[in-house]
Enzyme design. Structure first.
Site, mmCIF file in Angstrom:
data_model
loop_
_atom_site.group_PDB
_atom_site.id
_atom_site.type_symbol
_atom_site.label_atom_id
_atom_site.label_comp_id
_atom_site.label_asym_id
_atom_site.label_seq_id
_atom_site.Cartn_x
_atom_site.Cartn_y
_atom_site.Cartn_z
ATOM 1 N N ASP A 294 0.830 -1.198 0.000
ATOM 2 C CA ASP A 294 0.000 0.000 0.000
ATOM 3 C C ASP A 294 0.869 1.254 0.000
ATOM 4 O O ASP A 294 1.936 1.293 0.611
ATOM 5 C CB ASP A 294 -0.899 -0.004 1.241
ATOM 6 C CG ASP A 294 -1.889 1.142 1.241
ATOM 7 O OD1 ASP A 294 -2.659 1.249 0.277
ATOM 8 O OD2 ASP A 294 -1.882 1.931 2.206
ATOM 9 N N GLU A 324 1.023 0.438 -4.773
ATOM 10 C CA GLU A 324 0.129 1.531 -5.147
ATOM 11 C C GLU A 324 0.909 2.842 -5.224
ATOM 12 O O GLU A 324 0.989 3.587 -4.259
ATOM 13 C CB GLU A 324 -1.000 1.648 -4.117
ATOM 14 C CG GLU A 324 -1.973 2.768 -4.403
ATOM 15 C CD GLU A 324 -2.700 3.239 -3.153
ATOM 16 O OE1 GLU A 324 -3.790 3.800 -3.302
ATOM 17 O OE2 GLU A 324 -2.167 3.063 -2.038
ATOM 18 N N ASP A 396 -9.828 2.301 -4.764
ATOM 19 C CA ASP A 396 -9.480 3.705 -4.546
ATOM 20 C C ASP A 396 -10.045 4.643 -5.604
ATOM 21 O O ASP A 396 -9.801 5.850 -5.539
ATOM 22 C CB ASP A 396 -7.953 3.866 -4.517
ATOM 23 C CG ASP A 396 -7.355 3.465 -3.181
ATOM 24 O OD1 ASP A 396 -8.031 3.659 -2.155
ATOM 25 O OD2 ASP A 396 -6.223 2.961 -3.163
#
Length: 757
Positions: A294, A324, A396
């Site tokens: 993440d 990400e 997201d």
């Protein structure tokens, strides 16, 4: 008398501990325990399915409200998406037949460890209050205990085993950038949480678990965890504590300040490095096949490089890593984004692909010609193009169905995703056309159990299955290069090719308009090629003819929303070795490396440039080898008889990496930056073109940069100035000398040097 009382209390405590040991079958363990082993890393032949665990399926209602959890924070109907809904690991197990029939070969699930479990309140100017939970898994609390809403450790192991027995790999989300929100930005930044915990330890400092792998109360204090770090009383410097990033778009801002008031880890602190490496290795030992990291945009790349290598160096061999690195399009961080995989070994979720796909097939704000140009540009820009994880929506961003409610361009986007370069990721429910209430990411995190019937007859579901099969069977899709054969505003014809294997995709994004495509040159043999989708998206056969010594695809018409996929899949034989993919792309000597392709069986030699590597095992499609001690960027080749394969780039590290935070005072002209170059491959091997990234300068004229170097190593370096045109100015004087820490998770700051003019 006081001493006697203390002795009696101690005796009672010892007796309690012994009793607990018999009751719980306590097992002091170290996290370096041997890995149970997985199916192997996720490769471009795989199709990933992303599951927000809480939002998929409730297989065990008994864990919906764990002990101590506020029952008002559970919904279960899909009505209030800010609250827990009940999805868990048993629910995923129950739906494995659904996933397998869709052609899914890897699942990416929410972070499996314990998260903050108290209410999160957002206050609004009108006096209203939103109540949130950490259902998503991005508010870490204890990395060595499971999220009880999802199940106990034995449930996680059952999920792993069930997936693996069905040929499905397991990828977990892992957050190594922050814990939970430590101050409330909607309430004048009042203190909130952000605390981090760890299990009880035995006398040797090992965490203690029961026979199922769950933490227990070893020290008899009535709880199964201990406070490790508190951002409100940060005595060990675990957190940066610099406040919210806000609109600070400098590298220092987005790497060192808080993301949304989430307590940001100081990844330059050896205590933090040790804890996070142990945590990740702990989960690797449970048999996972990959990690989705993440918030990699917000992390220190020197930490990421060492973190990833520590995980891969633990028992079990390398696993898949992607992260990400969130960017827009266009974005000034594009260069940093595209080079991140080569600098750290962690590939990207492909936001560049996502932006182009949603603009082209969703908003229609870009043309199909633009999309084709993006594919060619990124294929050239990305060093490991087929390892980038592509997607059209995820947790997201806005669900693609909200952007594009028309089935025809929706299906076209899915078909292109499944046949393009990269490794495709399907967001749960995309195959069921989940349609959110609005464009927000939270609206898209719908509860699939109450929103769909898990219908296996939808066109999207069948489309994914057919193209997943093609991706596994024809290396042109998984390992190939991309060529645009024809493009207009609304039509795209592209080819994926791996040696003689080819897949040609012809797409019309317009739902109600037809377009004629002219004759196209091709290297395909003369003949008729059937649509792999068997007319699912209105496709038809294609004919290749020979005219004047030239092979041509005869012109054809694409009806509204038509997608054709034509494949040529000849055997490449076993005599000539060909490399399609390598995992990992970075590692220290002695680590394993997996080489994928064709013709890799039999008597082969693997070389890193000219240095031979030990071959552990091999088959026609895969070689397992040992990384030799030849640090630097190398080309892997496979030699078989008189044939040498194509090459594949690999970064051999100089050893077990640690961080050195280098500092210097230096004045610069506008457009100049300070870089570090030195004698180690990690410092560019004295080549200014291969120097470190630019140092950061939050307090001019003092610059700093964490760099990765092998532990316990004395190295030489210098500072250089570079401008935007590539001009280089070296500092004067002798080479600087520094020695790195001699512990595997060590970090150290250099003195603040002064630039030598």
């Amino acid at each position: 008398m006081a001493a006697l009382i203390k002795k009696k209390r101690l005796s009672v405590l010892v007796a309690v501990i012994i009793l607990l040991a018999f009751s719980f079958n306590l097992q002091p363990v170290t996290v370096e325990a041997t890995s149970t082993g997985g199916l192997g890393p996720v490769t471009p032949k795989d199709t990933i399915y992303q599951i927000i665990t809480d939002r998929f399926y409730d297989g065990d209602p008994s864990n919906n409200i764990p002990p101590g959890f506020d029952p008002t924070l559970f919904d279960g109907t899909g009505s209030d998406l800010k609250l827990y809904q009940g999805g868990d690991w048993k629910g995923i197990i129950e739906k494995i037949p659904y996933l397998k029939e869709m052609g899914i070969t890897a699942v990416w699930i929410s972070a499996p460890y314990a998260n903050r479990d108290t209410v999160i309140e957002d206050y609004h100017p009108d006096g209203s209050v939103d109540r949130w939970t950490s259902f998503h898994g991005y508010h870490a609390r204890n990395y060595f205990a499971t999220n009880k809403h999802f199940g106990e450790m034995q449930d996680f192991i059952a999920l792993r085993d069930a997936l693996h027995s069905n040929g499905i790999k397991l990828v977990i989300d892992f957050v190594s950038n922050h814990s939970s929100r430590w101050q409330n930005p909607t309430l004048n930044y009042q203190p909130e949480d952000g605390r981090l915990y760890e299990p009880d330890k035995d006398e040797n400092g090992n965490y203690v678990f029961d026979s199922n792998g769950n933490p227990v109360d070893y020290n008899g204090d009535g709880i199964v965890e201990n406070l490790l770090a508190d951002p409100h009383n940060d005595i060990h410097g675990f957190f940066h504590g610099l406040g919210d990033r806000g609109d600070d778009n400098t590298r220092f801002g987005y790497r060192h300040k808080d993301l949304g008031s989430l307590a940001d880890y100081s990844q330059e602190n050896s205590v933090v490095v040790e804890y996070l490496e142990k945590a990740a290795i702990f989960w690797k030992s449970k048999g996972i096949d990959g990690i989705r990291h993440d918030a990699t945009l917000h992390m220190n790349p020197a930490f990421v490089q060492g973190f990833k290598d520590a995980i891969d160096s633990a028992p079990g061999g390398p696993i898949t890593h992607f992260g990400e690195f969130f960017i827009g399009r266009p974005d000034p961080k594009y260069e940093e984004y595209r080079t991140f995989p080569d600098r750290t070994g962690v590939n990207n979720l492909d936001f560049e692909y996502y932006r182009a796909a949603t603009n082209t097939f969703g908003y229609f704000s870009e043309t199909m010609k633009d999309f084709g140009e993006m594919m060619i540009k990124t294929s050239n820009d990305y060093i490991y193009e087929n390892q980038a994880v592509t997607f059209i929506d995820n947790h997201d961003v806005t669900r693609f169905r909200y952007i594009q409610p028309n089935d025809k361009p929706y299906h076209a986007a899915l078909a292109v995703l499944m046949t393009s370069r990269g490794t495709p990721n399907i967001y749960y429910g995309t195959e069921q056309y989940l349609y959110p209430a609005d464009a927000s990411d939270i609206a898209g995190r719908m509860f699939m159990q109450t929103s769909t019937s898990f219908d296996q007859t939808t066109t999207a579901y069948k489309l994914i299955r057919k193209l997943s099969d093609l991706r596994r069977s024809n290396e042109a899709v998984a390992y190939g290069t991309t060529e645009i054969l024809y493009s207009t505003d609304d039509v795209l014809v592209f080819k994926r090719q791996f040696y003689d294997k080819q897949v040609i995709v012809a797409v019309n994004r317009q739902p109600d308009r037809s377009f004629a495509v002219p004759d196209l040159k091709t290297t395909l043999p003369v003949g008729t090629y059937q649509d792999v989708l068997e007319g699912l998206l209105y496709g038809k056969s294609m004919t290749v003819v020979e005219e004047n010594g030239q092979h041509k695809i005869k012109g054809f018409t694409l009806s509204g929303g038509e997608v054709n996929v034509w494949a040529y899949n000849p055997s490449l034989g076993t005599e000539i070795p060909r490399i399609g993919n390598v995992i990992s792309t970075m590692g220290r000597p002695g680590n394993l490396v997996y080489i994928y392709g064709t013709g890799l069986g039999g008597n082969v030699t693997v070389k890193f440039d000219t240095t031979p590597a030990q071959v552990v095992s091999n088959s026609d499609e895969m070689i397992t080898a040992v990384v030799p001690n030849t640090p630097g960027i190398k080309s892997i080749t496979v030699i078989k008889g008189n044939y040498t394969s194509n090459s594949f780039r690999y970064h051999v590290l100089s050893g077990d990496l640690v961080q050195v935070i280098v500092k210097v005072n230096a004045s610069t002209e506008w457009g100049q930056n300070i870089h570090i170059v030195g004698n180690l491959p990690e410092l560019g091997g004295w080549d200014p073109a291969m120097s470190t990234e630019a140092m950061m300068c939050p307090n001019y004229p003092e610059w700093f940069l964490p760099v990765s170097v092998p532990m316990g190593t004395t190295f030489e370096f210098k500072f250089i100035k570079k401008d935007s045109n590539g001009n280089v100015i070296w500092e004067s004087g002798e080479n600087r000398i520094f020695t790195s820490p001699n512990t595997s998770t060590g970090t150290v700051d250099t003195p603040v040097y002064n630039w030598r003019y």
